[in-house]
Write an enzyme that holds these catalytic residues in place. Structure first.
Site, PDB file in Angstrom:
ATOM      1  N   GLU A 105       0.834  -1.214   0.000  1.00 36.71           N
ATOM      2  CA  GLU A 105       0.000   0.000   0.000  1.00 36.71           C
ATOM      3  C   GLU A 105       0.864   1.257   0.000  1.00 36.71           C
ATOM      4  OE1 GLU A 105      -2.194  -1.565   3.417  1.00 36.71           O
ATOM      5  OE2 GLU A 105      -4.035  -1.142   2.305  1.00 36.71           O
ATOM      6  N   GLU A 125      -3.102  -9.714   4.072  1.00 37.45           N
ATOM      7  CA  GLU A 125      -3.921  -9.337   5.234  1.00 37.45           C
ATOM      8  C   GLU A 125      -4.997 -10.357   5.559  1.00 37.45           C
ATOM      9  OE1 GLU A 125      -3.081  -7.226   2.803  1.00 37.45           O
ATOM     10  OE2 GLU A 125      -2.634  -5.235   3.579  1.00 37.45           O
TER      11      GLU A 125
HETATM   12  N1  3HC Z   1       4.957  -7.324  11.520  1.00 37.24           N
HETATM   13  C1  3HC Z   1       5.709  -7.736  12.547  1.00 37.24           C
HETATM   14  N2  3HC Z   1       6.597  -8.743  12.474  1.00 37.24           N
HETATM   15  C2  3HC Z   1       6.735  -9.327  11.274  1.00 37.24           C
HETATM   16  C3  3HC Z   1       5.979  -8.954  10.157  1.00 37.24           C
HETATM   17  C4  3HC Z   1       5.074  -7.877  10.301  1.00 37.24           C
HETATM   18  N3  3HC Z   1       4.325  -7.428   9.287  1.00 37.24           N
HETATM   19  N4  3HC Z   1       6.323  -9.753   9.125  1.00 37.24           N
HETATM   20  C5  3HC Z   1       7.272 -10.587   9.591  1.00 37.24           C
HETATM   21  N5  3HC Z   1       7.509 -10.336  10.880  1.00 37.24           N
HETATM   22  C6  3HC Z   1       8.495 -10.984  11.753  1.00 37.24           C
HETATM   23  C7  3HC Z   1       8.153 -12.455  12.007  1.00 37.24           C
HETATM   24  O1  3HC Z   1       7.260 -12.569  13.107  1.00 37.24           O
HETATM   25  C8  3HC Z   1       9.528 -13.011  12.321  1.00 37.24           C
HETATM   26  O2  3HC Z   1       9.841 -12.616  13.638  1.00 37.24           O
HETATM   27  P1  3HC Z   1      10.644 -13.617  14.608  1.00 37.24           P
HETATM   28  O3  3HC Z   1      11.984 -13.818  13.942  1.00 37.24           O
HETATM   29  O4  3HC Z   1      10.676 -12.888  15.896  1.00 37.24           O
HETATM   30  O5  3HC Z   1       9.824 -14.881  14.625  1.00 37.24           O
HETATM   31  C9  3HC Z   1      10.443 -12.216  11.394  1.00 37.24           C
HETATM   32  O6  3HC Z   1       9.730 -11.040  11.036  1.00 37.24           O
HETATM   33  C10 3HC Z   1      10.825 -12.940  10.137  1.00 37.24           C
HETATM   34  O7  3HC Z   1       9.623 -13.441   9.544  1.00 37.24           O
HETATM   35  P2  3HC Z   1       9.516 -14.921   8.965  1.00 37.24           P
HETATM   36  O8  3HC Z   1      10.060 -15.880   9.943  1.00 37.24           O
HETATM   37  O9  3HC Z   1       8.126 -15.099   8.504  1.00 37.24           O
HETATM   38  O10 3HC Z   1      10.553 -14.810   7.747  1.00 37.24           O
HETATM   39  P3  3HC Z   1      10.402 -15.299   6.264  1.00 37.24           P
HETATM   40  O11 3HC Z   1      11.619 -14.833   5.577  1.00 37.24           O
HETATM   41  O12 3HC Z   1      10.038 -16.738   6.227  1.00 37.24           O
HETATM   42  O13 3HC Z   1       9.138 -14.503   5.660  1.00 37.24           O
HETATM   43  C11 3HC Z   1       7.756 -12.619   5.173  1.00 37.24           C
HETATM   44  C12 3HC Z   1       9.176 -13.106   5.545  1.00 37.24           C
HETATM   45  C13 3HC Z   1       7.385 -13.143   3.782  1.00 37.24           C
HETATM   46  C14 3HC Z   1       7.804 -11.109   5.159  1.00 37.24           C
HETATM   47  C15 3HC Z   1       6.739 -13.156   6.199  1.00 37.24           C
HETATM   48  O14 3HC Z   1       7.205 -12.849   7.493  1.00 37.24           O
HETATM   49  C16 3HC Z   1       5.362 -12.601   6.086  1.00 37.24           C
HETATM   50  O15 3HC Z   1       4.578 -13.067   5.279  1.00 37.24           O
HETATM   51  N6  3HC Z   1       5.033 -11.600   6.925  1.00 37.24           N
HETATM   52  C17 3HC Z   1       3.704 -11.130   7.085  1.00 37.24           C
HETATM   53  C18 3HC Z   1       3.402 -10.056   6.104  1.00 37.24           C
HETATM   54  C19 3HC Z   1       2.010  -9.540   6.348  1.00 37.24           C
HETATM   55  O16 3HC Z   1       1.094 -10.249   6.695  1.00 37.24           O
HETATM   56  N7  3HC Z   1       1.860  -8.230   6.125  1.00 37.24           N
HETATM   57  C20 3HC Z   1       0.629  -7.577   6.341  1.00 37.24           C
HETATM   58  C21 3HC Z   1       0.617  -6.950   7.694  1.00 37.24           C
HETATM   59  S1  3HC Z   1      -0.934  -6.269   8.065  1.00 37.24           S
HETATM   60  C22 3HC Z   1      -0.965  -4.788   7.219  1.00 37.24           C
HETATM   61  O17 3HC Z   1       0.011  -4.405   6.639  1.00 37.24           O
HETATM   62  C23 3HC Z   1      -2.234  -4.039   7.340  1.00 37.24           C
HETATM   63  C24 3HC Z   1      -2.331  -2.936   6.370  1.00 37.24           C
HETATM   64  O18 3HC Z   1      -3.142  -3.323   5.289  1.00 37.24           O
HETATM   65  C25 3HC Z   1      -2.958  -1.714   7.020  1.00 37.24           C
END
Ligand code: 3HC
Length: 711
Positions: A105, A125
């Site tokens: 976004e 999301e």
């Molecule tokens: N917020 C906080 N922590 C996050 C995060 C996020 N958005 N995304 C990843 N992390 C953290 C994980 O919890 C993990 O922490 P840890 O080492 O303490 O366990 C660390 O980052 C590394 O993450 P992964 O172990 O998942 O690492 P990968 O390399 O396997 O994957 C990734 C990386 C593809 C970025 C995956 O973490 C992921 O899919 N993250 C979620 C992304 C997501 O859902 N984003 C949307 C958030 S909601 C939003 O943005 C709302 C908006 O529309 C208003």
């Protein structure tokens, strides 16, 4: 404390960098510093264009999910994006790594986008029970169309920057030197007097949508992901983008977002997000325990499980030697593996080159000696303890003393399998779920003697296969199957009392299970459970109060599930569609009569309540016995391996949503009416008394996993 956002000047270009490892999450602090940086850029007359990018080979993985349970710090992401949107000088997003959720976004609020070809873009999301809440549902359809936007939002799948380039999401895709290319792009925009392109000023192209598009989309979603609220809210928001002004759409999106964020579903899904990432951590291993560096993998047993595990390992890049003493089985396996890879190619999950390379990594052999150079051998032969023990003894003679042997057993006690081996420390469990190349879960099983290196290696390999790995103590039936056992026995009891096979399956599907208990039993096959029950009874180890007389009778009548075209249902040859079968009703009725059980109608609520209460109580007993590292691991297992609804967060998270007082009261009532199998576990009653939620990510205070030895 160093800044999480940096503004540097390069001639007339501002370079704004996000530095919030590991994934550049858009925390309150990042948003604040981004706002300051963009306001500085806006005011500085010498700066004519800005490039926004992220350190750590990542753009941003979106809003910091930890902050969703706290009041939002200003500026909110929509407020920040409105500031960027309105800037009168071009802002270019330079995307490396991931631009996900709020990260995407943020890129959409910039006026132009350039990306590295390996970058991944997506709106995950929905997996958190929310919808894009910072303009994603408004800007994305204005850029790529309502249908493509909805597909991206509701599938939560990532697409590559190349695909983004094709759809118009990305303006330029480069294979290297992203930042220098982004600066050149910004200069090019200035030179060519390119306009400030604000998606907020565009209209969605509605001419391509048929009049029932949104209704049809809702129906499709309701069928594909029943029970989930957020995807439907996303359709409402995107529909609003096609109808009104941007500002109105943004405010509608925000209200839907807040509603979803407060929901029980989102609470459950966010808990699971962190639970899945916590699960593979083995907290009691010494810090210097290192997994073996696995260069190639041996797999013994070319049946269905062996084929699936082989496919998984090939896809992860491992050379695999698949061994079976039956050459026909090896031929069948080669064909099946090739077909699985080709089917991934057809679904665009693999390129031709990747498919060919994966298949090229496969070698087959009749000789066990062929695996002698591998660091890890995964056993996937039939579920017979003696056959497995014989194989392990032989493997120990051909493998190096540091190699790890992983058994894929789902029903046998790893301690019994390890008994008498010259080097039991080399044996660990890796319980894959069928079909192993598609199912996400691997239960890693630690026996009494399993070495820390073997545990660490199994965990590391499972993760490298992109599986969700969870550690289980070395008890009979592991964690998931032990709970499945009480669940199936209760389902069997419900049939005897008067519930129907289809009725129970429908009731559980409406609750949100991917499959009903009897459909699942037919899919998995009834024989495994039958042999496990027989073996426990013979060992005097069956202390479970309810057996499965209907399942036993079905197996004895050669109705062993889909494989035999008959189980709880019947199946037409080659079909997996369950068809109700009067013969099963007769078996149930005669079994009930033989046990003097009077059959009477059972309502759907009772079915759901009894099956879920048994799961919750058994999960608490497992925690009590210390064969799981942390409670959340159980939820991870049941959501990923057994189709428990993601939006309920797993059995323990579901129990919290019911209220532990209610759960205990219901169990006590059932204990009074139906006997001791309903007695609430002491872990559950203590949690209720201390008002502690069951669904917890905290590691339990035991010294490693307590090993359970059963008779
Ligand atoms: N917020 C906080 N922590 C996050 C995060 C996020 N958005 N995304 C990843 N992390 C953290 C994980 O919890 C993990 O922490 P840890 O080492 O303490 O366990 C660390 O980052 C590394 O993450 P992964 O172990 O998942 O690492 P990968 O390399 O396997 O994957 C990734 C990386 C593809 C970025 C995956 O973490 C992921 O899919 N993250 C979620 C992304 C997501 O859902 N984003 C949307 C958030 S909601 C939003 O943005 C709302 C908006 O529309 C208003």
């Amino acid at each position: 404390m160093c800044d999480v956002v940096k503004l540097e000047r390069e001639d007339d270009i501002a370079i704004i960098t996000i530095n919030n490892p590991p994934v550049n999450a858009l925390s309150g602090r990042v948003r604040r510093e981004l706002k300051d940086a963009f306001l500085t850029f806006q005011k500085d007359k010498k700066l004519l264009a800005a490039v926004l990018h992220g350190e750590h080979e990542a753009f941003s993985a979106g809003v910091d999910i930890h902050e969703f349970c706290k009041p939002t710090e200003a500026p909110s992401l929509p407020e920040l994006l409105a500031i960027i949107d309105e800037i009168e000088k071009p802002v270019v997003a330079a995307i490396d790594g991931n631009a996900l959720g709020g990260g995407l976004e943020l890129a959409l609020a910039c006026h132009y986008r350039i990306a590295h070809s390996h970058a991944q873009l997506g709106c995950p999301e929905i997996k958190l029970g929310i919808l894009p809440g910072a303009g994603g549902t408004q800007r994305l359809p204005r850029l790529i169309g309502a249908e493509a936007a909805l597909n991206m939002i509701t599938s939560a799948q990532f697409s590559s920057a190349r695909e983004g380039g094709l759809t118009g999401l990305i303006d330029r895709v480069v294979d290297d030197n992203l930042l220098p290319n982004a600066k050149d792009y910004a200069r090019h925009l200035l030179r060519t007097h390119s306009p400030i392109r604000r998606l907020s000023e565009r209209k969605v192209n509605t001419a391509v949508l048929n009049k029932d598009f949104f209704e049809d989309y809702r129906e499709k979603l309701a069928n594909a992901s029943p029970g989930f609220h957020a995807p439907l809210a996303a359709v409402d928001a995107v529909e609003a983008a096609t109808k009104g002004k941007f500002a109105k759409g943004i405010s509608y999106e925000r209200s839907l977002f807040n509603e979803c964020l407060q929901s029980e579903q989102s609470r459950a899904q966010r808990y699971l997000f962190f639970a899945q990432r916590r699960a593979p951590r083995v907290d009691f291993l010494a810090a210097d325990t290192t997994p073996l560096s696995v260069r190639s993998i041996g797999i013994v047993g070319a049946g269905k499980m062996g084929q699936g595990i082989t496919t998984s390992c090939l896809l992860a890049g491992y050379p695999v030697i698949l061994v079976d003493n039956d050459s026909h089985a090896l031929d069948v396996a080669r064909t099946a593996i090739e077909q699985s890879l080709t089917s991934l190619l057809r679904r665009h999950k693999l390129t031709h080159k990747q498919r060919d390379a994966a298949f090229y990594r496969l070698t087959t052999s009749h000789q066990l000696a062929a695996v002698s150079e591998t660091e890890l051998v995964i056993e996937a032969i039939q579920e017979h303890a003696d056959a497995k023990r014989g194989l392990f003894a032989e493997l120990l003679t051909v493998l190096s003393t540091s190699a790890v042997i992983a058994t894929n057993t789902s029903t046998l006690d790893i301690n019994i399998l390890a008994a008498g081996l010259t080097s039991p420390g080399q044996l660990v469990g890796m319980h894959f779920f069928s079909p192993a190349h598609l199912m996400q879960l691997v239960e890693v099983v630690q026996g009494d003697d399993t070495s820390p290196t073997a545990v660490a290696t199994a965990m590391a390999v499972a993760r490298s296969l992109k599986k969700v790995a969870v550690l289980s103590g070395g008890s009979d039936s592991l964690i998931g199957n032990r709970m499945l056992s009480v669940y199936s026995r209760e389902a069997d009891a419900l049939l005897l009392e008067g519930a129907g096979v289809e009725q129970a399956d429908n009731a559980m599907r409406q609750f949100g299970m991917a499959m009903g208990p009897f459909q699942m039993a037919d899919l998995v096959g009834l024989e495994g459970g039958y042999h496990a029950r027989q073996s426990r009874q013979q060992r005097g180890a069956d202390n479970l109060p309810v057996t499965s007389p209907v399942a036993d009778k079905l197996v004895e009548a050669e109705r062993k599930g889909q494989r035999t075209e008959a189980g709880y249902y019947r199946y037409e040859p080659g079909s997996r569609l369950p068809v109700a079968d009067a013969a099963v009703e007769n078996i149930i009725a005669s079994t009930a009569a033989a046990l003097s059980i009077h059959r009477a109608p059972v309502d759907n609520n009772t079915i759901v309540r009894r099956l879920t209460l048994r799961l919750i109580n058994e999960a608490c007993k497992i925690i009590e016995e210390g064969i799981v590292q942390r409670p959340s691991d159980i939820d991870v297992i049941w959501v990923n391996g057994y189709g428990f609804p993601l939006f309920r967060g797993g059995p323990l998270c579901y129990a919290d949503s019911l209220g532990l007082d209610n759960v205990v009261a219901e169990l006590e009532a059932l204990e009074r009416s139906s006997g001791p199998r309903w007695k609430p576990s002491s872990y559950l009653t203590q949690a209720m008394a201390s008002r502690t939620p069951l669904a917890s990510l905290d590691t339990l205070p035991v010294d490693g996993i307590k090993r359970q030895r059963r008779a």
